[in-house]
Design a protein around this motif. Structure first.
Motif, mmCIF file in Angstrom:
data_model
loop_
_atom_site.group_PDB
_atom_site.id
_atom_site.type_symbol
_atom_site.label_atom_id
_atom_site.label_comp_id
_atom_site.label_asym_id
_atom_site.label_seq_id
_atom_site.Cartn_x
_atom_site.Cartn_y
_atom_site.Cartn_z
ATOM 1 N N ASP A 8 0.818 -1.211 0.000
ATOM 2 C CA ASP A 8 0.000 0.000 0.000
ATOM 3 C C ASP A 8 0.852 1.261 0.000
ATOM 4 O OD1 ASP A 8 -2.303 -1.487 -0.038
ATOM 5 O OD2 ASP A 8 -2.642 -1.381 2.130
ATOM 6 N N VAL A 9 1.933 1.260 0.783
ATOM 7 C CA VAL A 9 2.800 2.436 0.877
ATOM 8 C C VAL A 9 3.525 2.682 -0.443
ATOM 9 C CG1 VAL A 9 4.921 3.324 1.920
ATOM 10 C CG2 VAL A 9 3.142 2.361 3.374
ATOM 11 N N VAL A 10 4.025 1.599 -1.034
ATOM 12 C CA VAL A 10 4.854 1.723 -2.228
ATOM 13 C C VAL A 10 4.014 1.880 -3.498
ATOM 14 C CG1 VAL A 10 6.636 0.574 -3.618
ATOM 15 C CG2 VAL A 10 6.692 0.403 -1.126
ATOM 16 N N GLY A 11 2.857 1.194 -3.508
ATOM 17 C CA GLY A 11 2.017 1.252 -4.695
ATOM 18 C C GLY A 11 2.268 0.114 -5.658
ATOM 19 N N ILE A 12 2.813 -0.994 -5.152
ATOM 20 C CA ILE A 12 2.996 -2.182 -5.972
ATOM 21 C C ILE A 12 2.141 -3.300 -5.412
ATOM 22 C CG2 ILE A 12 5.322 -1.560 -6.715
ATOM 23 C CD1 ILE A 12 6.442 -3.456 -4.666
ATOM 24 N N SER A 13 2.052 -4.394 -6.128
ATOM 25 C CA SER A 13 1.171 -5.476 -5.699
ATOM 26 C C SER A 13 1.849 -6.385 -4.674
ATOM 27 C CB SER A 13 0.732 -6.317 -6.900
ATOM 28 O OG SER A 13 1.829 -7.044 -7.426
ATOM 29 N N VAL A 14 1.015 -7.038 -3.873
ATOM 30 C CA VAL A 14 1.520 -8.033 -2.922
ATOM 31 C C VAL A 14 2.210 -9.152 -3.690
ATOM 32 C CG1 VAL A 14 0.809 -9.798 -1.259
ATOM 33 C CG2 VAL A 14 -0.188 -7.496 -1.133
ATOM 34 N N ARG A 15 1.640 -9.514 -4.840
ATOM 35 C CA ARG A 15 2.228 -10.589 -5.646
ATOM 36 C C ARG A 15 3.646 -10.245 -6.084
ATOM 37 N NH1 ARG A 15 4.289 -14.320 -6.280
ATOM 38 N NH2 ARG A 15 4.421 -15.664 -8.100
ATOM 39 N N THR A 16 3.895 -8.985 -6.392
ATOM 40 C CA THR A 16 5.242 -8.571 -6.785
ATOM 41 C C THR A 16 6.220 -8.765 -5.642
ATOM 42 O OG1 THR A 16 4.440 -6.951 -8.405
ATOM 43 C CG2 THR A 16 6.652 -6.613 -7.542
ATOM 44 N N LEU A 17 5.807 -8.386 -4.441
ATOM 45 C CA LEU A 17 6.675 -8.561 -3.274
ATOM 46 C C LEU A 17 6.923 -10.034 -2.999
ATOM 47 C CD1 LEU A 17 5.178 -5.784 -0.980
ATOM 48 C CD2 LEU A 17 7.458 -5.800 -2.001
ATOM 49 N N HIS A 18 5.886 -10.851 -3.158
ATOM 50 C CA HIS A 18 6.065 -12.292 -2.984
ATOM 51 C C HIS A 18 7.076 -12.827 -3.998
ATOM 52 C CE1 HIS A 18 1.942 -13.083 -0.842
ATOM 53 N NE2 HIS A 18 2.806 -12.397 -0.103
ATOM 54 N N HIS A 19 6.969 -12.344 -5.241
ATOM 55 C CA HIS A 19 7.878 -12.794 -6.301
ATOM 56 C C HIS A 19 9.313 -12.383 -5.983
ATOM 57 C CE1 HIS A 19 9.325 -13.985 -10.187
ATOM 58 N NE2 HIS A 19 9.694 -12.752 -10.497
ATOM 59 N N TYR A 20 9.504 -11.148 -5.525
ATOM 60 C CA TYR A 20 10.847 -10.695 -5.174
ATOM 61 C C TYR A 20 11.439 -11.575 -4.074
ATOM 62 C CZ TYR A 20 10.154 -6.320 -7.801
ATOM 63 O OH TYR A 20 9.946 -5.378 -8.796
ATOM 64 N N ASP A 21 10.599 -11.986 -3.137
ATOM 65 C CA ASP A 21 11.054 -12.872 -2.064
ATOM 66 C C ASP A 21 11.418 -14.245 -2.629
ATOM 67 O OD1 ASP A 21 11.577 -14.170 0.320
ATOM 68 O OD2 ASP A 21 9.500 -14.157 1.027
ATOM 69 N N GLU A 22 10.572 -14.769 -3.489
ATOM 70 C CA GLU A 22 10.776 -16.116 -4.045
ATOM 71 C C GLU A 22 12.063 -16.225 -4.847
ATOM 72 O OE1 GLU A 22 7.194 -16.578 -6.232
ATOM 73 O OE2 GLU A 22 5.940 -16.836 -4.433
ATOM 74 N N ILE A 23 12.444 -15.150 -5.559
ATOM 75 C CA ILE A 23 13.658 -15.208 -6.378
ATOM 76 C C ILE A 23 14.886 -14.708 -5.610
ATOM 77 C CG2 ILE A 23 12.335 -14.945 -8.505
ATOM 78 C CD1 ILE A 23 13.283 -12.048 -8.669
ATOM 79 N N GLY A 24 14.698 -14.351 -4.341
ATOM 80 C CA GLY A 24 15.814 -13.923 -3.517
ATOM 81 C C GLY A 24 16.270 -12.508 -3.757
ATOM 82 N N LEU A 25 15.427 -11.712 -4.408
ATOM 83 C CA LEU A 25 15.781 -10.331 -4.688
ATOM 84 C C LEU A 25 15.559 -9.442 -3.470
ATOM 85 C CD1 LEU A 25 16.625 -8.157 -6.739
ATOM 86 C CD2 LEU A 25 14.222 -7.987 -7.428
ATOM 87 N N LEU A 26 14.441 -9.632 -2.779
ATOM 88 C CA LEU A 26 14.134 -8.859 -1.571
ATOM 89 C C LEU A 26 13.507 -9.806 -0.552
ATOM 90 C CD1 LEU A 26 14.055 -5.994 -0.265
ATOM 91 C CD2 LEU A 26 11.666 -5.885 -1.015
ATOM 92 N N VAL A 27 14.338 -10.300 0.355
ATOM 93 C CA VAL A 27 13.884 -11.246 1.370
ATOM 94 C C VAL A 27 13.510 -10.476 2.636
ATOM 95 C CG1 VAL A 27 14.511 -13.246 2.783
ATOM 96 C CG2 VAL A 27 15.387 -13.027 0.434
ATOM 97 N N PRO A 28 12.292 -10.655 3.146
ATOM 98 C CA PRO A 28 11.870 -9.926 4.355
ATOM 99 C C PRO A 28 12.808 -10.185 5.523
ATOM 100 C CG PRO A 28 10.031 -11.143 3.371
ATOM 101 C CD PRO A 28 11.262 -11.588 2.663
ATOM 102 N N GLU A 29 12.877 -9.205 6.388
ATOM 103 C CA GLU A 29 13.729 -9.317 7.570
ATOM 104 C C GLU A 29 13.334 -10.515 8.422
ATOM 105 O OE1 GLU A 29 16.914 -8.056 9.905
ATOM 106 O OE2 GLU A 29 16.210 -7.128 8.044
#
Length: 248
Positions: A8-29
């Motif tokens: 919501d803050v960034v303006g991108i989809s939840v699915r995009t964040l999930h994808h970034y996590d899955e490919i190791g690009l942006l792993v949550p803390e």
């Protein structure tokens, strides 16, 4: 912050964040026992960095390689982003000025030369180089870059004008059948131009390049500046050319 809050803050989809996590690009803390992704301030700073790269046309694979490098420096990267975005803004300003002049020209209030109609279009920098390397290997790209790099500024300008001339010619033919003699002659010029650059594209790679003109919206957007539908037209015509010239 939870993933929905970040989205919501960034303006991108939840699915995009999930994808970034899955490919190791942006792993949550942290990921809770219930499976909730929790993002830190450092995560958000890295996400901002990723989105700057995306805005400039970098593919995710290359972004991951860059930010994962031990030599990656965030401040240096931000300075580079700023420089590239300023260059992009300057180009957009030139294109907007060209649009304004074209509108006046269409009303008969001013005259424009053919050269003035294309001020602001810049194909001298290739933001898709990494994707070309991944699809066809380094050799064709390196040879083309070496050839351009050895040219004088005047020679490079003449090369750009020749490329634009080919695009304009194909745009004027785009309402004809892609298999027509005139269209195929225009595509032959495009194939010869790419070969003269040292690219040495095989017919299969040439056909694949045409497909990418449609698959990648950035290619489509740039090519269609010469005429709506040109990218799809070139895709079809390049496929016909490759099939016709494939050794039997």
């Amino acid at each position: 912050m939870k993933v929905k809050e970040v989205a919501d803050v960034v303006g991108i989809s939840v699915r995009t964040l999930h994808h970034y996590d899955e490919i190791g690009l942006l792993v949550p803390e942290e990921t809770t026992e219930a499976g909730y992704r929790l993002y830190s301030d450092d995560n958000l700073a890295m996400l901002q960095q990723i989105l700057f790269f995306r805005e400039l046309g970098f593919p995710l694979k290359q972004i991951k390689e860059i930010i994962g490098s031990p030599s990656f420096d965030r401040q240096e990267a931000l300075a580079l982003h700023r420089k590239m975005l300023l260059e992009k803004r300057n180009q957009l300003d030139r294109m907007i000025a060209t649009i304004d002049k074209t509108m006046l020209h269409a009303k008969g209030e001013i005259e424009m030369t053919n050269k003035e109609k294309f001020v602001g279009f810049d194909f001298s920098h290739n933001p898709y180089e990494q994707e070309a390397r991944e699809r066809w290997g380094n050799k064709a790209v390196d040879e083309a870059n070496a050839k351009v790099g050895s040219m004088s500024k005047e020679e490079q300008q003449a090369l750009g004008e020749r490329m634009n001339e080919i695009y304009r010619n194909l745009a004027s033919l785009r309402h004809q059948p892609p298999e027509s003699a005139e269209t195929q002659a225009g595509i032959q010029e495009w194939y010869d131009f790419l070969q003269s650059m040292g690219g040495r594209y095989t017919l299969d790679a040439f056909k694949g390049l045409g497909q990418m003109y449609v698959d990648d919206e950035r290619f489509t957007r740039n090519i269609d500046k010469f005429g709506e539908g040109l990218a799809a037209f070139m895709r079809d015509a390049m496929a016909i050319y490759a099939d016709r010239n494939e050794p039997k």
